[in-house]
Design a protein around this motif. Structure first.
Motif, PDB file in Angstrom:
ATOM      1  N   UNK A  74     -10.851  20.234  -6.028  1.00  0.00           N
ATOM      2  CA  UNK A  74      -9.811  19.213  -5.884  1.00  0.00           C
ATOM      3  C   UNK A  74      -8.681  19.739  -5.000  1.00  0.00           C
ATOM      4  N   UNK A  75      -8.275  20.996  -5.231  1.00  0.00           N
ATOM      5  CA  UNK A  75      -7.224  21.610  -4.412  1.00  0.00           C
ATOM      6  C   UNK A  75      -7.707  21.834  -2.982  1.00  0.00           C
ATOM      7  N   UNK A  76      -8.955  22.232  -2.839  1.00  0.00           N
ATOM      8  CA  UNK A  76      -9.520  22.508  -1.509  1.00  0.00           C
ATOM      9  C   UNK A  76      -9.570  21.226  -0.672  1.00  0.00           C
ATOM     10  N   UNK A  77     -10.060  20.152  -1.255  1.00  0.00           N
ATOM     11  CA  UNK A  77     -10.142  18.872  -0.532  1.00  0.00           C
ATOM     12  C   UNK A  77      -8.745  18.384  -0.162  1.00  0.00           C
ATOM     13  N   UNK A  78      -7.798  18.555  -1.084  1.00  0.00           N
ATOM     14  CA  UNK A  78      -6.416  18.146  -0.802  1.00  0.00           C
ATOM     15  C   UNK A  78      -5.839  18.943   0.361  1.00  0.00           C
ATOM     16  N   UNK A  79      -6.150  20.240   0.424  1.00  0.00           N
ATOM     17  CA  UNK A  79      -5.660  21.078   1.522  1.00  0.00           C
ATOM     18  C   UNK A  79      -6.264  20.655   2.854  1.00  0.00           C
ATOM     19  N   UNK A  80      -7.532  20.273   2.846  1.00  0.00           N
ATOM     20  CA  UNK A  80      -8.185  19.800   4.078  1.00  0.00           C
ATOM     21  C   UNK A  80      -7.549  18.491   4.551  1.00  0.00           C
ATOM     22  N   UNK A  81      -7.297  17.603   3.614  1.00  0.00           N
ATOM     23  CA  UNK A  81      -6.693  16.312   3.980  1.00  0.00           C
ATOM     24  C   UNK A  81      -5.274  16.518   4.514  1.00  0.00           C
ATOM     25  N   UNK A  82      -4.543  17.437   3.886  1.00  0.00           N
ATOM     26  CA  UNK A  82      -3.172  17.693   4.329  1.00  0.00           C
ATOM     27  C   UNK A  82      -3.142  18.163   5.780  1.00  0.00           C
ATOM     28  N   UNK A  83      -4.140  18.948   6.165  1.00  0.00           N
ATOM     29  CA  UNK A  83      -4.218  19.449   7.538  1.00  0.00           C
ATOM     30  C   UNK A  83      -5.000  18.495   8.449  1.00  0.00           C
ATOM     31  N   UNK A  84      -5.371  17.358   7.892  1.00  0.00           N
ATOM     32  CA  UNK A  84      -6.107  16.333   8.633  1.00  0.00           C
ATOM     33  C   UNK A  84      -7.414  16.880   9.227  1.00  0.00           C
ATOM     34  N   UNK A  85      -8.085  17.689   8.415  1.00  0.00           N
ATOM     35  CA  UNK A  85      -9.393  18.224   8.808  1.00  0.00           C
ATOM     36  C   UNK A  85     -10.459  17.336   8.179  1.00  0.00           C
ATOM     37  N   UNK A  86     -11.356  16.758   8.966  1.00  0.00           N
ATOM     38  CA  UNK A  86     -12.363  15.831   8.429  1.00  0.00           C
ATOM     39  C   UNK A  86     -13.269  16.494   7.393  1.00  0.00           C
ATOM     40  N   UNK A  87     -13.622  15.752   6.387  1.00  0.00           N
ATOM     41  CA  UNK A  87     -14.588  16.206   5.380  1.00  0.00           C
ATOM     42  C   UNK A  87     -15.962  15.691   5.785  1.00  0.00           C
ATOM     43  N   UNK A  88     -16.926  16.573   5.991  1.00  0.00           N
ATOM     44  CA  UNK A  88     -18.235  16.170   6.526  1.00  0.00           C
ATOM     45  C   UNK A  88     -18.891  15.032   5.752  1.00  0.00           C
ATOM     46  N   UNK A  89     -18.826  15.079   4.425  1.00  0.00           N
ATOM     47  CA  UNK A  89     -19.508  14.060   3.622  1.00  0.00           C
ATOM     48  C   UNK A  89     -18.867  12.678   3.738  1.00  0.00           C
ATOM     49  N   UNK A 112     -27.083   9.615   8.541  1.00  0.00           N
ATOM     50  CA  UNK A 112     -28.533   9.509   8.717  1.00  0.00           C
ATOM     51  C   UNK A 112     -29.229  10.871   8.680  1.00  0.00           C
ATOM     52  N   UNK A 113     -28.532  11.902   8.221  1.00  0.00           N
ATOM     53  CA  UNK A 113     -29.124  13.238   8.152  1.00  0.00           C
ATOM     54  C   UNK A 113     -29.554  13.558   6.722  1.00  0.00           C
ATOM     55  N   UNK A 114     -30.467  14.517   6.621  1.00  0.00           N
ATOM     56  CA  UNK A 114     -30.992  14.869   5.299  1.00  0.00           C
ATOM     57  C   UNK A 114     -29.897  15.375   4.373  1.00  0.00           C
ATOM     58  N   UNK A 115     -28.966  16.151   4.931  1.00  0.00           N
ATOM     59  CA  UNK A 115     -27.880  16.727   4.138  1.00  0.00           C
ATOM     60  C   UNK A 115     -26.568  16.451   4.856  1.00  0.00           C
ATOM     61  N   UNK A 116     -25.564  16.046   4.124  1.00  0.00           N
ATOM     62  CA  UNK A 116     -24.277  15.683   4.731  1.00  0.00           C
ATOM     63  C   UNK A 116     -23.323  16.876   4.807  1.00  0.00           C
ATOM     64  N   UNK A 117     -23.852  18.010   5.262  1.00  0.00           N
ATOM     65  CA  UNK A 117     -23.060  19.226   5.444  1.00  0.00           C
ATOM     66  C   UNK A 117     -23.426  19.881   6.773  1.00  0.00           C
ATOM     67  N   UNK A 118     -22.474  20.554   7.425  1.00  0.00           N
ATOM     68  CA  UNK A 118     -22.781  21.295   8.657  1.00  0.00           C
ATOM     69  C   UNK A 118     -23.746  22.442   8.368  1.00  0.00           C
ATOM     70  N   UNK A 119     -24.623  22.708   9.315  1.00  0.00           N
ATOM     71  CA  UNK A 119     -25.609  23.783   9.179  1.00  0.00           C
ATOM     72  C   UNK A 119     -25.218  24.952  10.080  1.00  0.00           C
TER      73      UNK A 119
END
Length: 437
Positions: A133-148, A155-162
């Motif tokens: 919860x804290x990690x996602x909030x920190x990403x949003x605060x810095x306006x860093x996109x969340x992959x999922x 349309x990919x098998x997994x919604x995470x960077x490889x």
């Protein structure tokens, strides 16, 4: 006079008994001395020996033929054991691992590498859900996109960077996560690739300042035999020799971030005390962690802290702190490298449901896995992994528990029945007494 004769006969009888016992003990002592004497190298032949045992005893190499009672007793015991069991079968020599990144290329004199774990902060004691919860909030605060949350992964098998790098400790769902992502549709590898051990590859690349997976980033598909790039790796550590864990040894995590700044790191945690008990039963891994890794308080970059901790805590308390400090280190690294993606979850019954929003993989892909052929044989299983709730070991334990509970209920019912019978008899007796009155 008769009293004196009686006393004399009694003394004579006692002397006779003492003489007989002394003679018997002397004979037995002589037999034992002949059998186990220091100069005795005679054939050891007895009623228990096999019919084809006619080879005289020879002292084993490195053991003196003189040496006193203890040594002779040991030699005799070994000879008896060898005679009973027959000659030892020669051990099969393991085929040498000819792959490029083989742990067999290293010997026991490989020096432990420096490692670092942090001192406690409040971050250590957060649950995985709280930290995420804290990690996602920190990403949003810095306006860093969340992959999922991005359409590009829809349309990919997994919604995470490889690639996805699993940093789980041994006995913390390393095989479970491998099967999870295989089920999700990406190439996942546990422990080794077609080029050898992942840990050896990552260690040597770190020493050479190369990308962590250079030379070991592909794997042969089991069915199609096609060479494909690896998307997920887990169980990437080495117990030694050599000993190497990217998340523990200095520079390991930094090398991942340097060459894979947009990759995903993942950590599945579990209750630290449960982890310690599981690790303690898992072969010689804890011994290797001490001997080849120095994880028992030595070779740490801040070794004074960990050495002091080792001396002041019980064994379990020390390793619980060690496990939780590792989780803290990975969390701190994730917060400091926000260009990467981090996912953490606790090993629990709802693991699949917790991971699905991040990975896009169905919760049904989570399996209950136990690495090693010994577990398969012990539980008469056909696979190392089973759907959650269908683990044969757990099902067996559950059946035994139900049987015990059922037996306890039967005993209670019988006791209640007896007490009812007794009370009925008492009532009958009281009725009879009333009639008599």
């Amino acid at each position: 006079m008769s009293q004196q004769q009686s006393t004399t006969r009694s003394i004579n009888l006692r002397m006779f008994i003492i003489s007989a016992i002394s003679f018997f003990v002397g004979v037995q002592f002589k037999n034992l001395r002949d059998l186990f004497g220091a100069s005795s190298n005679a054939n050891i032949d007895a009623a228990w020996a096999p019919h084809d045992f006619d080879t005289p005893y020879r002292p084993e190499p490195g053991i003196s033929s003189g040496g006193g009672r203890k040594d002779t007793a040991k030699r005799a015991k070994r000879a008896m054991k060898n005679a009973w069991n027959g000659p030892k079968k020669p051990k099969k020599e393991r085929a040498k691992d000819t792959r490029r990144f083989a742990a067999s290329n290293y010997t026991n004199d490989f020096e432990p590498l420096p490692w670092t774990l942090p001192k406690p902060t409040p971050m250590r004691y957060q649950s995985s859900k709280e930290f995420m919860k804290d990690y996602v909030a920190a990403k949003r605060k810095r306006k860093i996109p969340l992959p999922w949350e991005q359409k590009q992964y829809a349309d990919k098998a997994v919604s995470l960077p490889l690639p996805i790098v699993g940093l789980n400790f041994p006995k913390s769902a390393t095989l479970t996560m491998k099967t999870y992502f295989v089920c999700g549709g990406i190439t996942s590898v546990h422990t080794s690739t077609m080029d050898g051990r992942i840990g050896v590859c990552m260690m040597e690349n770190q020493f050479a300042d190369n990308p962590p997976l250079e030379g070991c980033s592909t794997h042969k598909h089991k069915e199609s035999k096609e060479i494909v790039p690896i998307d997920f790796i887990s169980d990437i550590g080495l117990q030694g020799p050599p000993c190497y864990y990217a998340s523990l040894h200095d520079g390991g995590l930094e090398n991942i971030a340097k060459y894979y700044p947009d990759a995903t790191i993942m950590l599945v945690t579990r209750n630290a005390s449960s982890w310690y008990r599981s690790m303690s039963k898992w072969g010689s891994i804890m011994h290797r962690w001490k001997k080849f890794c120095g994880f028992d308080g030595y070779h740490a970059s801040n070794d004074k802290y960990w050495t002091k901790l080792k001396r002041s805590l019980s064994k379990e308390e020390y390793w619980v702190n060690f496990y939780e400090a590792h989780t803290q280190k990975v969390r701190e690294f994730a917060m400091e490298h926000m260009s990467m993606t981090y996912v953490e979850a606790e090993l629990a019954d709802d693991l699949g449901e917790v991971l699905e929003p991040y990975t896009g993989v169905s919760p049904s892909c989570v399996m209950d896995c136990h690495p090693g052929p010994h577990w398969v044989r012990k539980n008469n299983a056909t696979s190392r992994c089973h759907p959650v709730g269908e683990n044969p070991a757990l099902m067996k334990a559950e059946h035994m528990k139900e049987a015990v509970e059922e037996e306890s209920e039967n005993i209670e019912e019988e006791e209640e029945g007896r007490s009812d019978d007794d009370s009925t008899e008492d009532d009958d007796d009281s009725d009879e007494e009333s009639e008599e009155e």
